[in-house]
Design an enzyme around this catalytic site. Structure first.
Site, PDB file in Angstrom:
ATOM      1  N   TYR A   1     -51.247   7.013  22.500  1.00 43.82           N
ATOM      2  CA  TYR A   1     -50.532   8.045  23.144  1.00 43.82           C
ATOM      3  C   TYR A   1     -49.631   8.732  22.104  1.00 43.82           C
ATOM      4  O   TYR A   1     -48.979   8.140  21.467  1.00 43.82           O
ATOM      5  CB  TYR A   1     -49.761   7.648  24.420  1.00 43.82           C
ATOM      6  CG  TYR A   1     -48.813   8.690  25.095  1.00 43.82           C
ATOM      7  CD1 TYR A   1     -49.597   9.230  26.243  1.00 43.82           C
ATOM      8  CD2 TYR A   1     -47.891   9.382  24.831  1.00 43.82           C
ATOM      9  CE1 TYR A   1     -49.033  10.198  27.007  1.00 43.82           C
ATOM     10  CE2 TYR A   1     -47.281  10.409  25.215  1.00 43.82           C
ATOM     11  CZ  TYR A   1     -47.905  10.746  26.640  1.00 43.82           C
ATOM     12  OH  TYR A   1     -47.562  11.996  27.152  1.00 43.82           O
TER      13      TYR A   1
ATOM     14  N   GLN B   1     -50.593  10.435  33.796  1.00 43.80           N
ATOM     15  CA  GLN B   1     -52.073  10.926  33.989  1.00 43.80           C
ATOM     16  C   GLN B   1     -52.687  10.375  32.912  1.00 43.80           C
ATOM     17  O   GLN B   1     -53.904   9.922  33.101  1.00 43.80           O
ATOM     18  CB  GLN B   1     -52.157  12.071  34.531  1.00 43.80           C
ATOM     19  CG  GLN B   1     -51.614  13.146  33.686  1.00 43.80           C
ATOM     20  CD  GLN B   1     -50.360  13.833  33.630  1.00 43.80           C
ATOM     21  OE1 GLN B   1     -49.484  12.955  34.007  1.00 43.80           O
ATOM     22  NE2 GLN B   1     -50.162  14.972  33.267  1.00 43.80           N
TER      23      GLN B   1
ATOM     24  N   ASN C   1     -42.498   9.467  27.211  1.00 45.63           N
ATOM     25  CA  ASN C   1     -41.298   9.592  27.874  1.00 45.63           C
ATOM     26  C   ASN C   1     -41.202   8.368  29.028  1.00 45.63           C
ATOM     27  O   ASN C   1     -42.201   7.331  29.233  1.00 45.63           O
ATOM     28  CB  ASN C   1     -41.123  10.841  28.452  1.00 45.63           C
ATOM     29  CG  ASN C   1     -42.166  11.339  29.505  1.00 45.63           C
ATOM     30  OD1 ASN C   1     -42.912  10.457  29.890  1.00 45.63           O
ATOM     31  ND2 ASN C   1     -42.458  12.399  29.735  1.00 45.63           N
TER      32      ASN C   1
ATOM     33  N   SER D   1     -34.482   5.716  21.578  1.00 47.07           N
ATOM     34  CA  SER D   1     -34.702   5.125  20.172  1.00 47.07           C
ATOM     35  C   SER D   1     -32.982   4.877  19.770  1.00 47.07           C
ATOM     36  O   SER D   1     -32.185   5.314  20.518  1.00 47.07           O
ATOM     37  CB  SER D   1     -34.916   6.276  19.198  1.00 47.07           C
ATOM     38  OG  SER D   1     -35.221   5.802  17.908  1.00 47.07           O
TER      39      SER D   1
ATOM     40  N   GLN E   1     -30.598   9.746  14.262  1.00 47.33           N
ATOM     41  CA  GLN E   1     -31.090   9.065  15.412  1.00 47.33           C
ATOM     42  C   GLN E   1     -30.820   9.610  16.599  1.00 47.33           C
ATOM     43  O   GLN E   1     -31.362   9.956  17.643  1.00 47.33           O
ATOM     44  CB  GLN E   1     -30.735   7.589  15.284  1.00 47.33           C
ATOM     45  CG  GLN E   1     -31.433   6.478  16.103  1.00 47.33           C
ATOM     46  CD  GLN E   1     -32.793   6.370  15.511  1.00 47.33           C
ATOM     47  OE1 GLN E   1     -33.136   6.240  14.364  1.00 47.33           O
ATOM     48  NE2 GLN E   1     -33.839   6.410  16.636  1.00 47.33           N
TER      49      GLN E   1
ATOM     50  N   GLU F   1     -33.088  -1.314  17.358  1.00 47.17           N
ATOM     51  CA  GLU F   1     -34.807  -1.239  16.939  1.00 47.17           C
ATOM     52  C   GLU F   1     -34.459  -0.598  15.495  1.00 47.17           C
ATOM     53  O   GLU F   1     -35.378  -1.492  14.763  1.00 47.17           O
ATOM     54  CB  GLU F   1     -35.021   0.285  17.708  1.00 47.17           C
ATOM     55  CG  GLU F   1     -36.201   0.766  17.107  1.00 47.17           C
ATOM     56  CD  GLU F   1     -36.678   2.127  17.831  1.00 47.17           C
ATOM     57  OE1 GLU F   1     -37.745   2.864  17.818  1.00 47.17           O
ATOM     58  OE2 GLU F   1     -35.519   3.085  18.088  1.00 47.17           O
ATOM     59  N   HIS F   2     -33.589   0.069  15.032  1.00 47.93           N
ATOM     60  CA  HIS F   2     -33.369   0.206  13.459  1.00 47.93           C
ATOM     61  C   HIS F   2     -32.073  -0.647  12.893  1.00 47.93           C
ATOM     62  O   HIS F   2     -31.195  -0.399  13.609  1.00 47.93           O
ATOM     63  CB  HIS F   2     -33.267   1.289  13.183  1.00 47.93           C
ATOM     64  CG  HIS F   2     -34.533   2.271  13.597  1.00 47.93           C
ATOM     65  ND1 HIS F   2     -34.589   3.034  14.788  1.00 47.93           N
ATOM     66  CD2 HIS F   2     -35.896   2.536  13.050  1.00 47.93           C
ATOM     67  CE1 HIS F   2     -35.675   3.581  15.051  1.00 47.93           C
ATOM     68  NE2 HIS F   2     -36.742   3.415  13.779  1.00 47.93           N
TER      69      HIS F   2
ATOM     70  N   ASP G   1     -39.569   6.082   8.900  1.00 43.62           N
ATOM     71  CA  ASP G   1     -40.398   7.047   9.912  1.00 43.62           C
ATOM     72  C   ASP G   1     -41.557   7.655   9.410  1.00 43.62           C
ATOM     73  O   ASP G   1     -42.528   7.783  10.087  1.00 43.62           O
ATOM     74  CB  ASP G   1     -39.320   7.887  10.482  1.00 43.62           C
ATOM     75  CG  ASP G   1     -38.428   7.407  11.516  1.00 43.62           C
ATOM     76  OD1 ASP G   1     -38.782   6.561  12.242  1.00 43.62           O
ATOM     77  OD2 ASP G   1     -37.656   8.457  11.973  1.00 43.62           O
TER      78      ASP G   1
ATOM     79  N   GLU H   1     -52.530 -35.456  37.072  1.00 43.50           N
ATOM     80  CA  GLU H   1     -52.551 -34.059  37.473  1.00 43.50           C
ATOM     81  C   GLU H   1     -53.228 -33.984  38.947  1.00 43.50           C
ATOM     82  O   GLU H   1     -53.291 -32.883  39.421  1.00 43.50           O
ATOM     83  CB  GLU H   1     -52.972 -32.934  36.531  1.00 43.50           C
ATOM     84  CG  GLU H   1     -52.090 -33.018  35.209  1.00 43.50           C
ATOM     85  CD  GLU H   1     -52.375 -31.863  34.381  1.00 43.50           C
ATOM     86  OE1 GLU H   1     -53.303 -31.134  34.691  1.00 43.50           O
ATOM     87  OE2 GLU H   1     -51.565 -31.672  33.288  1.00 43.50           O
TER      88      GLU H   1
END
Length: 441
Positions: free
Chosen positions: A126, A188, A211, A234, A256, A324-325, A358, A412
């Site tokens: 994506y 979708q 998103n 982010s 950022q 994250e960073h 990045d 068992e």
């Protein structure tokens, strides 16, 4: 502008003070679920309707044509094409070092064990689109899949209102060797990849950031196919001491924050004077920032500065935030590296802005967010392979290990498990008895 938290000696950062959202809004999940189910039932017809509703364009052909890709490449200047070629090379080199190998071992007594590594057959990536343009995301998602040996890569990207896809995005796809591209985005698109439609064959795994609706859809289809992670807004954390240059800290926070008003920015410092100096630098730099409104809102809503009395509590705060960073702008950055437990990517020293990660350095920029770096890793070649255990026992090996398996099965209450071993041991015993009788042993 940014909220300030002072940590006392011997104290720890309370994670509740970070005010993280902690999940996907229930209304968004509900809306995504309806879209996913509709695409699952109606396929291409639903894709076209949602593309018209959300992207404002009517599409005859969902798939991008070869002519469109060639036109996109022709529309890009040589400087950009050279840049993505350089970035692709660095990304490929870095990820080539991650390729796992199958392994096998033969043990004494006739036991053969191992692990077989197999690339996924088909994955979907994506890529955000529409008004946005993220050619770097194309490279970061597609190249590790190529390195892993994935047979088929399908890319989905939202179209612009005129039905086109950004030429930079298509040029990056060509550079990464992606030939199957669809003009569809949002929940979708995830549904189409997960379940398949008349035009879009289903995939084994969906990767790539999007998103909140994309993230919700990935959560909903998880299990029907694999996903990489549930990415949130982010974030960056700058760990700094008195040697840090306030302007460099400030511009990295802005880099950022310009992504999204929901982006999170943190400064953790052992220098009590640094927050004020960074704030001054921010005000100066914001006067010339094209996205100043977005940046200011992000810093005011989601910016936190944590002042710690010593490096031990500062490192504890870093691990609590699990960013994250993580940028380490301290005199002894390399010495501190070994003490960091939780971070998606770590940038050492003042000359290593998050921007190089990045785009050009090589490590993947698809990273765990929202504190999930406590247990998650960056996107890698590992995300595009699967591993199968391999086992083979000889008669003698089963005779040695079988009784242990039978004892555990009995504990068992799984009788058939034990009998599966016992019957084989009986066969061994019968064959040995027959051999002994025939050979008068």
């Amino acid at each position: 502008m940014m909220r300030r938290i002072d940590i006392g000696r011997g104290q720890q950062l309370d994670e509740r003070l970070l005010a993280r959202s902690g999940g996907i809004d229930a209304e968004i999940v509900g809306a995504a679920a309806r879209i996913v189910e509709d695409v699952r039932e109606r396929g291409d017809a639903a894709l076209r309707e949602y593309t018209a509703r959300f992207d404002g364009c009517e599409l005859d052909d969902i798939r991008v044509t070869e002519a469109e890709v060639e036109a996109a490449i022709a529309a890009c200047d040589d400087g950009f094409l050279d840049a993505i070629s350089a970035a692709a090379g660095a990304i490929g080199d870095f990820h080539a070092r991650q390729v796992p190998q199958s392994w096998f071992t033969a043990q004494e007594g006739g036991v053969f064990l191992g692990q077989k590594v197999t690339p996924l057959r088909r994955v979907g990536i994506y890529v955000p689109g529409g008004r946005a343009c993220y050619p770097s995301s194309v490279l970061m998602n597609a190249i590790p899949a190529q390195v892993a040996g994935v047979d088929e890569i399908a890319m989905v990207v939202p179209p612009a209102e005129d039905g086109s896809v950004n030429p930079f995005t298509l040029a990056a796809a060509a550079q990464a060797g992606v030939e199957e591209i669809y003009k569809v985005g949002g929940a979708q698109a995830v549904a189409a990849l997960a379940y398949g439609t008349e035009t879009v064959p289903r995939v084994d795994k969906v990767v790539g950031p999007g998103n909140a609706y994309v993230t919700a859809a990935k959560k909903l289809v998880m299990g029907e196919c694999g996903i990489d992670m549930l990415a949130g807004p982010s974030e960056v954390l700058v760990l700094a001491d008195e040697t840090a240059v306030p302007a460099l800290v400030a511009i990295d926070l802005m880099a950022q924050a310009e992504h999204d008003p929901r982006a999170a920015t943190y400064v953790v410092t052992t220098d009590p004077t640094l927050p004020d100096r960074v704030e001054e630098a921010l005000e100066m730099l914001l006067t010339e920032a094209p996205r100043a409104d977005v940046i200011r809102r992000s810093l005011e809503d989601n910016g936190v500065m944590v002042v710690c009395p010593e490096i031990v509590s500062a490192l504890d705060a870093v691990d609590t935030i699990a960013p994250e960073h993580l940028e380490i702008q301290m005199a002894d950055a390399f010495d501190i590296l070994g003490s960091v437990r939780n971070a998606g990517a770590i940038f050492l020293g003042p000359w290593t802005p998050e921007s190089v990660g990045d785009y050009i350095a090589g490590p993947n920029h698809v990273l765990p967010t929202g504190g999930t770096a406590r247990f998650s890793s960056p996107l890698s070649v590992d995300d595009f392979v699967k591993k199968s255990s391999v086992l083979s026992y000889s008669f003698e090996a089963l005779e040695m290990d079988g009784p242990v398996a039978m004892t555990m099965a009995q504990a068992e209450g799984l009788d058939a498990h034990g009998r599966a071993v016992e019957l084989r041991l009986d066969i061994i015993a019968e064959e040995r008895a027959a051999y002994a009788e025939e050979n008068d042993v």
